[in-house]
Design an enzyme around this catalytic site. Sequence first.
Site, PDB file in Angstrom:
ATOM      1  N   PHE A  41       0.888  -1.114   0.187  1.00 12.56           N
ATOM      2  CA  PHE A  41      -0.100  -0.269  -0.143  1.00 12.56           C
ATOM      3  C   PHE A  41       0.330   0.976  -0.241  1.00 12.56           C
ATOM      4  O   PHE A  41       0.601   2.141   0.666  1.00 12.56           O
ATOM      5  CB  PHE A  41      -1.100  -0.392   0.958  1.00 12.56           C
ATOM      6  CG  PHE A  41      -2.118   0.882   0.947  1.00 12.56           C
ATOM      7  CD1 PHE A  41      -3.034   0.865   0.234  1.00 12.56           C
ATOM      8  CD2 PHE A  41      -2.199   2.026   2.630  1.00 12.56           C
ATOM      9  CE1 PHE A  41      -3.923   1.820   0.267  1.00 12.56           C
ATOM     10  CE2 PHE A  41      -3.915   1.980   2.241  1.00 12.56           C
ATOM     11  CZ  PHE A  41      -4.518   2.352   0.871  1.00 12.56           C
ATOM     12  N   GLY A  82       2.838   4.196  -2.805  1.00 15.66           N
ATOM     13  CA  GLY A  82       2.627   4.337  -4.255  1.00 15.66           C
ATOM     14  C   GLY A  82       1.624   3.933  -5.203  1.00 15.66           C
ATOM     15  O   GLY A  82       0.444   4.394  -5.431  1.00 15.66           O
ATOM     16  N   VAL A  83       1.918   3.071  -5.843  1.00 11.29           N
ATOM     17  CA  VAL A  83       1.008   2.121  -6.714  1.00 11.29           C
ATOM     18  C   VAL A  83      -0.328   1.382  -6.276  1.00 11.29           C
ATOM     19  O   VAL A  83      -1.006   1.414  -6.741  1.00 11.29           O
ATOM     20  CB  VAL A  83       2.129   0.778  -7.051  1.00 11.29           C
ATOM     21  CG1 VAL A  83       1.679   0.097  -7.905  1.00 11.29           C
ATOM     22  CG2 VAL A  83       3.368   2.320  -8.061  1.00 11.29           C
ATOM     23  N   GLY A  84      -0.080   0.727  -5.140  1.00  7.07           N
ATOM     24  CA  GLY A  84      -1.059   0.229  -4.304  1.00  7.07           C
ATOM     25  C   GLY A  84      -1.970   1.439  -4.159  1.00  7.07           C
ATOM     26  O   GLY A  84      -3.116   1.060  -4.563  1.00  7.07           O
ATOM     27  N   LYS A 101      12.141  -7.285 -16.452  1.00  3.74           N
ATOM     28  CA  LYS A 101      10.921  -7.231 -17.267  1.00  3.74           C
ATOM     29  C   LYS A 101      11.484  -7.569 -18.348  1.00  3.74           C
ATOM     30  O   LYS A 101      10.562  -8.868 -18.704  1.00  3.74           O
ATOM     31  CB  LYS A 101      10.835  -5.364 -17.497  1.00  3.74           C
ATOM     32  CG  LYS A 101      10.122  -4.904 -17.001  1.00  3.74           C
ATOM     33  CD  LYS A 101      10.417  -3.248 -16.966  1.00  3.74           C
ATOM     34  CE  LYS A 101       9.886  -2.422 -16.333  1.00  3.74           C
ATOM     35  NZ  LYS A 101      10.680  -1.212 -15.923  1.00  3.74           N
TER      36      LYS A 101
HETATM   37  N1  LIG Z   1       6.829   3.571  -8.348  1.00  7.87           N
HETATM   38  C1  LIG Z   1       6.309   2.702 -10.093  1.00  7.87           C
HETATM   39  O1  LIG Z   1       5.854   3.711 -10.882  1.00  7.87           O
HETATM   40  C2  LIG Z   1       6.019   1.468 -10.697  1.00  7.87           C
HETATM   41  C3  LIG Z   1       6.146   0.575 -11.458  1.00  7.87           C
HETATM   42  C4  LIG Z   1       5.515  -0.205 -12.439  1.00  7.87           C
HETATM   43  C5  LIG Z   1       5.982  -1.490 -11.362  1.00  7.87           C
HETATM   44  N2  LIG Z   1       6.409  -1.038 -10.267  1.00  7.87           N
HETATM   45  C6  LIG Z   1       6.648  -1.727  -9.021  1.00  7.87           C
HETATM   46  O2  LIG Z   1       5.274  -1.476  -7.730  1.00  7.87           O
HETATM   47  C7  LIG Z   1       6.027  -2.047  -6.915  1.00  7.87           C
HETATM   48  C8  LIG Z   1       5.159  -0.605  -5.639  1.00  7.87           C
HETATM   49  O3  LIG Z   1       5.697   0.403  -6.034  1.00  7.87           O
HETATM   50  P1  LIG Z   1       5.387   1.736  -5.279  1.00  7.87           P
HETATM   51  O4  LIG Z   1       6.171   2.597  -5.985  1.00  7.87           O
HETATM   52  O5  LIG Z   1       4.920   1.556  -4.455  1.00  7.87           O
HETATM   53  O6  LIG Z   1       6.219   1.155  -3.794  1.00  7.87           O
HETATM   54  P2  LIG Z   1       6.477   2.213  -2.530  1.00  7.87           P
HETATM   55  O7  LIG Z   1       5.943   2.865  -2.676  1.00  7.87           O
HETATM   56  O8  LIG Z   1       7.485   1.563  -1.667  1.00  7.87           O
HETATM   57  O9  LIG Z   1       5.880   0.517  -1.129  1.00  7.87           O
HETATM   58  C9  LIG Z   1       5.765  -0.561  -1.301  1.00  7.87           C
HETATM   59  C10 LIG Z   1       4.586  -0.938  -0.466  1.00  7.87           C
HETATM   60  O10 LIG Z   1       4.669  -2.041  -0.063  1.00  7.87           O
HETATM   61  C11 LIG Z   1       4.453  -2.651   1.301  1.00  7.87           C
HETATM   62  N3  LIG Z   1       5.151  -3.881   1.537  1.00  7.87           N
HETATM   63  C12 LIG Z   1       6.715  -4.025   2.268  1.00  7.87           C
HETATM   64  N4  LIG Z   1       6.547  -5.434   2.672  1.00  7.87           N
HETATM   65  C13 LIG Z   1       5.681  -5.937   2.430  1.00  7.87           C
HETATM   66  C14 LIG Z   1       4.996  -6.746   2.818  1.00  7.87           C
HETATM   67  N5  LIG Z   1       5.689  -8.132   3.419  1.00  7.87           N
HETATM   68  N6  LIG Z   1       3.191  -6.879   2.766  1.00  7.87           N
HETATM   69  C15 LIG Z   1       2.716  -6.228   1.895  1.00  7.87           C
HETATM   70  N7  LIG Z   1       2.702  -4.640   1.752  1.00  7.87           N
HETATM   71  C16 LIG Z   1       4.356  -5.426   2.472  1.00  7.87           C
HETATM   72  C17 LIG Z   1       4.766  -1.584   1.528  1.00  7.87           C
HETATM   73  O11 LIG Z   1       4.519  -1.393   3.114  1.00  7.87           O
HETATM   74  P3  LIG Z   1       4.924  -0.538   4.344  1.00  7.87           P
HETATM   75  O12 LIG Z   1       4.143   0.975   3.880  1.00  7.87           O
HETATM   76  O13 LIG Z   1       4.238  -0.759   5.754  1.00  7.87           O
HETATM   77  O14 LIG Z   1       6.611  -0.146   4.900  1.00  7.87           O
HETATM   78  C18 LIG Z   1       4.690  -0.380   1.220  1.00  7.87           C
HETATM   79  O15 LIG Z   1       4.054  -0.182   1.380  1.00  7.87           O
HETATM   80  C19 LIG Z   1       7.317  -2.192  -6.371  1.00  7.87           C
HETATM   81  O16 LIG Z   1       7.589  -3.325  -6.793  1.00  7.87           O
HETATM   82  C20 LIG Z   1       7.653  -1.507  -7.496  1.00  7.87           C
HETATM   83  O17 LIG Z   1       8.803  -2.014  -8.458  1.00  7.87           O
HETATM   84  C21 LIG Z   1       6.520   0.717  -9.934  1.00  7.87           C
END
Ligand SMILES: NC(=O)c1ccc[n+]([C@@H]2O[C@H](COP(=O)([O-])OP(=O)(O)OC[C@H]3O[C@@H](n4cnc5c(N)ncnc54)[C@H](OP(=O)(O)O)[C@@H]3O)[C@@H](O)[C@H]2O)c1
Length: 332
Positions: free
Chosen positions: A11, A13-15, A214
């Site tokens: 949860f 940025g993406v979530g 990818k």
């Molecule tokens: N950002 C982009 O533009 C983009 C684009 C394509 C793909 N992605 C992929 O999307 C995914 C998420 O990216 P993001 O930017 O949203 O990352 P982020 O903001 O760092 O969020 C990651 C989330 O995962 C949670 N998390 C960590 N361990 C966990 C667990 N054991 N169970 C449940 N949740 C857990 C974190 O929880 P806490 O908040 O409690 O730490 C945080 O809410 C990544 O794998 C990334 O490679 C991202």
Amino acid sequence: MKTSRIAIAGFGGVGRATTSLLLSRRERYREVYGTDMRLVAVCGSRSGVKSADGLEEEQLSTLEDGLSGPAFIEESGADILIEAGPSDFRTGGPGLGYLHSSLSAGRDTIVISKGALVHSGRELRALAKGSGAMLKLSGAAAAALPTFDLVEHSLKGCEVLEVDGILNATTNYLLDAMTTRGIGFEEALREAQLGGFAEADPRNDTDGWDTACKLLILANFGLGADLTMSDLTVAGIQSVTAERIEAWRGQGLVPKLVGRLWRENGAIRAEVGIRTYPLADPLANIRGKDKAIRIVTDAMGETLAIGSGKEPLATAAAALKDLEHILAVRTV
Ligand SMILES: NC(=O)c1ccc[n+]([C@@H]2O[C@H](COP(=O)([O-])OP(=O)(O)OC[C@H]3O[C@@H](n4cnc5c(N)ncnc54)[C@H](OP(=O)(O)O)[C@@H]3O)[C@@H](O)[C@H]2O)c1
């Protein structure tokens, strides 16, 4: 009216973007698929919230400690999981546990993180096949840029002979800034970090690993290969200096970080590294944070797609495209 129950693990940025977009599209799901869409659970690494009646946006601001993990998703009664946790291709990351549990239980699963797909792709495919769960992964395979969908739908029946993909926005931005504006790597990186699209530690992007993940997902899930990271040669953009850029410019060439697939002796081969393209080639003209893929097939020639969606909305939309593909099958 059918009911679809969605859980979101991860949860950040993406979530969060996926959650908001999902809630805003509920009317569409009712009208197009005859489905009452309920968000029954969300969780981060340590906390979460669930409701069998469906969560509203205002219930998502306070998560309760201890509500997280694959067992929490099980208990939520979700029919579909969207996994958006951190990516770690060396261990599979937390996504591995969620995917294992979800696919074993026959739950349709939409994956956004790349780690588990790279680390344990073969096992996860087998689990999905065994339980009949649908496994969708547009968000993990360059998201805003259609890659997987092209081979799965648009080019179905054709044999893919070759793929060239500019699959990482950060490295394309850096190389583009270095080649078109003549600034150095460090300055370009600072710009990207200030703009929020390069990590404080950018090596996963700059060393080519994100592109490699990818590419491997596309090869294994889209083209039926069975590659591991050790089958790939992976190089990043570290070797690109101002002098090399100048020399390429003199020859009318533009450097790009490219993930490449091709067939050799009946097998699919893959590599990531710098390739140069003449100015007239469309791939030489992929600017800034855009991504692109060129696929050559036996019967449909060359297909080129360019993607430039703004993150994290674009990735959220890619995951919800997967959701619609699931609804189209499950709600007939
Ligand atoms: N950002 C982009 O533009 C983009 C684009 C394509 C793909 N992605 C992929 O999307 C995914 C998420 O990216 P993001 O930017 O949203 O990352 P982020 O903001 O760092 O969020 C990651 C989330 O995962 C949670 N998390 C960590 N361990 C966990 C667990 N054991 N169970 C449940 N949740 C857990 C974190 O929880 P806490 O908040 O409690 O730490 C945080 O809410 C990544 O794998 C990334 O490679 C991202």
